[in-house]
Scaffold this motif. Structure first.
Motif: not given
Length: 398
Positions: A342-347
């Motif tokens: 989730l940190y690396d994929h904000p969308h």
């Protein structure tokens, strides 16, 4: 209808059970339905509040000091109940005060219902009391034997109670006030909330809200946070809101965490609790012993993406990959990987938060309470029908 409720926790205590019962009593009183609550004393609150709460001397549990066990006097309780004349008794605890309520119901023919709130059997292993589990369930079966309904907060909890031999189990779910718990209206509001607490708006904040005790897997939470790669850990902080025996520490705090990495916030209520959800970026909940998980709804209503242990009542709230992320219970590595994702994929994080908020907009307390009130009416009607049948003259058989 006149309702007497027996409980070992009630407002202003801060926990899911006290909050739920408090809202239920508020709902009943708003509809002019007489209700009387029997609860433990709380600090200086030893008398009635507004004429609808009777408080009794209580003692804390040795292994769970925040939990108070009321020790009500039988004669005083029966005198109060005699004057109140309840048409239904609701016990929300199988402890001493619940026994008194159940005993009065049996003695005077008042219909009895119960609500199940806590998986104490799952707590036992965390306090080296696992040997008591079989005896605990035998007692629970005996305690609930006369209940016309047993209300479970989730489908998973209902199935468990039925597997343990409980009868007449129904669902009393939980709601959320999506106006009270809401996302920050703008990045500026979030930044302002953080600065007011002395926190840096440029950092990422991961939040846990709940009791701080071994059965909540607080150690797994802290270890998962400490296991994050330095590129994330150096720019992140863990906010822990709540109280309990692990407040301010963990049995083994990882050496790579400094004091500034974890903020211990203590109990938060009202606007303070609302704001801590609004200013955070991610909600992490490692407990696998929940009968429901009220704080998860609070986080979802605040548009926080949620990562939680996939067990118990949590499974009834979160749809994996749609309204949150479910991790295998007791597997910190899975939680670590989910946080990184989730940190690396904000969308994706934003999408989960928005879906969670949308889900909560359809979980108002009112229809949930309407359903419970309807169930109360059914129980009372069934009881009256049985009484009338027992009083009707029997035809003689020639």
């Amino acid at each position: 209808m006149r309702i007497a409720i027996f409980t070992d926790t009630f407002l202003p205590e801060v926990n899911g059970v006290a909050n739920t019962l408090g809202k239920w009593v508020e709902y009943l009183r708003a509809r002019s339905i007489p209700v009387l609550v029997f609860a433990p004393q709380y600090g200086s609150l030893v008398n009635t509040e507004g004429g609808h709460v009777e408080r009794f001397f209580s003692l804390p549990l040795i292994f769970y000091p925040e939990c108070k066990l009321a020790l009500p006097g039988r004669m005083r309780t029966e005198r109060i109940l005699h004057n109140f004349q309840p048409t239904l008794i609701h016990v929300a605890t199988p402890a001493a005060i619940g026994l008194l309520g159940a005993g009065y119901a049996a003695k005077h023919g008042v219909p009895l219902v119960a609500s199940y709130h806590t998986h104490f059997d799952q707590y036992l292993k965390h306090y080296k009391l696992a040997w008591m589990e079989q005896a605990l369930w035998k007692y629970m079966q005996w305690f609930h034997r006369n209940c016309k309904r047993i209300y479970a907060p989730s489908e998973s909890t209902k199935l468990k109670l039925e597997e343990k031999g409980m009868k007449h189990v129904g669902i009393w779910s939980r709601g959320i006030d999506a106006q009270q718990f809401r996302p920050a209206v703008s990045a500026e509001e979030r930044a302002s909330l953080l600065r007011n607490r002395g926190l840096d708006p440029e950092l990422t904040y991961m939040l846990y809200v709940g009791r701080l005790a071994p059965e909540k897997n607080i150690e797994h939470l802290i270890n998962s946070f400490a296991s994050l790669p330095s590129r994330i850990l150096d720019k992140s902080r863990l906010l822990i809101a709540g109280d309990g025996p692990l407040y301010g520490h963990s049995p083994s705090v990882p050496h790579n965490l400094s004091e500034e990495h974890i903020q211990w916030l203590g109990y938060l209520r009202g606007n303070e609790l609302r704001d801590i959800y609004s200013m955070s970026d991610l909600f992490v909940f490692p407990s696998s012993t929940e009968t429901f998980g009220n704080v998860i709804l609070e986080a979802m209503a605040s548009s926080l993406p949620v990562i939680a242990a996939g067990a118990g009542g949590v499974l009834d709230i979160i749809t994996h990959e749609k309204t949150g992320i479910l991790c295998p219970p007791e597997e910190p590595s899975s939680m670590v990987n989910s946080i990184i994702r989730l940190y690396d994929h904000p969308h994706l994080s934003k999408s989960l938060g928005e879906a969670g908020r949308e889900y909560c907009l359809n979980r108002s307390w009112v229809p949930i309470f309407d359903q419970l009130l309807s169930s109360y009416n059914e129980v009372i009607a069934e009881s009256n029908s049985m009484v009338n049948m027992s009083r009707s003259p029997q035809k003689k058989v020639k």
